[in-house]
Design a protein around this motif. Structure first.
Motif, PDB file in Angstrom:
ATOM      1  N   SER A 232       0.859  -1.182   0.000  1.00 42.26           N
ATOM      2  CA  SER A 232       0.000   0.000   0.000  1.00 42.26           C
ATOM      3  C   SER A 232       0.892   1.227   0.000  1.00 42.26           C
ATOM      4  O   SER A 232       2.112   1.123   0.155  1.00 42.26           O
ATOM      5  CB  SER A 232      -0.926   0.009   1.210  1.00 42.26           C
ATOM      6  N   THR A 252      -2.347   3.433   2.432  1.00 44.14           N
ATOM      7  CA  THR A 252      -1.936   2.702   3.631  1.00 44.14           C
ATOM      8  C   THR A 252      -2.873   2.982   4.795  1.00 44.14           C
ATOM      9  O   THR A 252      -3.215   2.072   5.568  1.00 44.14           O
ATOM     10  CB  THR A 252      -0.494   3.087   4.009  1.00 44.14           C
ATOM     11  N   LEU A 255      -6.054   0.976   4.320  1.00 45.50           N
ATOM     12  CA  LEU A 255      -5.799  -0.447   4.546  1.00 45.50           C
ATOM     13  C   LEU A 255      -5.607  -0.726   6.041  1.00 45.50           C
ATOM     14  O   LEU A 255      -6.223  -1.653   6.599  1.00 45.50           O
ATOM     15  CB  LEU A 255      -4.547  -0.864   3.760  1.00 45.50           C
TER      16      LEU A 255
END
Ligand code: MG
Length: 306
Positions: A232, A252, A255
């Motif tokens: 990510s 990120t 996620l």
């Protein structure tokens, strides 16, 4: 669903993201960004590129970045390479992991790497052998697994064939990438299920783009198929050259938030991760994807990481 207790996130923003940015980012700012991400708990990075600066001018300062990174965090810094010359540079710079790239489709391979798949793969075996000898993890990234702007969706047999030829070189860390952000969860589940069953000794990772808003759905499908490593990019950095205005890599922070809410540990401190997201937005000097409101952290069912 088969959900794990823990997954590993590989932060690729400093390479896959920054290489596409129009703004020149000074070396100390790149270092500050990676340090902020390491402080947030990320432990594995594609930190830079050792591909010739002729091709990736934004990352021409690879050695300087590596030299300045904090080495007391336990983080593993990796770099992208295209050949043994890149491997030499990466090794000298002190990386612990190198990434090599090929495509699942001939059209993308020729457009991106200027060579057919077989020729690219022929360069992998010597790098794999040197990685084993030097204790450097070699990671192979397969682009356009789920769809290609030139050749469409590659047949399953073609994807499996590329994986097989990579595994035969001795590389046992393979990332399947949705380079243009067209994958769907059903397709992701099917391909990872087939790949993990056919190659039990390979550790697979997934690299999704959020071009059509499906990245996290694809993550869940990959989790269910047994994938435990995800790429990510902070702030969702990293567009696709074939879809100029499209969203980039899965962010990120999205996620890490989604995994935390599902009770899956990543070791990431979300609050500090948002500090890094704010930093990267200042560095690239343009708005990134909408950020998570800090007041929402921990409001849902998050079990871990804070
Ligand atoms: Mg990407």
């Amino acid at each position: 669903m088969r959900l794990p207790d823990r997954v590993e996130i590989v932060e690729v923003g400093p390479r896959d993201g920054l290489q596409n940015e129009a703004t020149h980012i000074p070396t100390p700012d790149k270092v500050a960004l990676i340090a902020a991400l390491a402080a947030a708990g990320l432990r594995r990075f594609e930190a830079t590129s050792f591909v010739s600066p002729k091709w990736i001018p934004r990352l021409a300062d690879a050695e300087a970045v590596l030299a300045a990174l904090p080495h007391d965090t336990g983080a593993v810094y990796g770099g992208l390479i295209a050949n043994e010359r890149g491997y030499d540079r990466a090794l000298a710079a002190g990386v612990r992991e190198v990434s090599v790239v090929v495509s699942a489709t001939e059209g993308h391979c020729r457009a991106n790497l200027n060579r057919p798949i077989a020729e690219v793969l022929s360069g992998f075996a010597p790098i794999a052998a040197r990685g084993r000898a030097d204790g450097i993890r070699v990671r192979a990234n397969i682009s356009t697994v789920f769809g290609c702007p030139f050749d469409g969706v590659p047949p399953m047999a073609q994807v499996i064939s590329v994986i097989e030829r990579i595994a035969a070189t001795g590389i046992d860390n393979i990332t399947l990438s949705d380079t243009i952000g067209v994958a769907n969860p059903r397709q992701v589940g099917a391909i990872f299920a087939e790949a993990t069953a056919a190659f039990p000794r390979v550790t697979f990772a997934a690299h999704f783009h959020d071009t059509r808003g499906l990245a996290l759905a694809n993550v869940v499908a990959a989790l269910d198929a047994g994938v435990r490593i995800f790429d990510s990019s902070i702030g969702g950095l990293g567009g696709c050259p074939y879809a100029p205005s499209a969203a980039g890599n899965v962010a990120t922070e999205d996620l890490a938030f989604g995994l935390a809410e599902m009770g899956i540990a990543t070791g990431i401190d979300l609050d500090r991760l948002l500090d890094a997201a704010e930093l990267v937005e200042r560095l690239v000097a343009h708005p990134l994807r909408a950020r998570i409101d800090r007041r929402l952290l921990g409001v849902g069912g998050a079990v871990s990481s804070r």
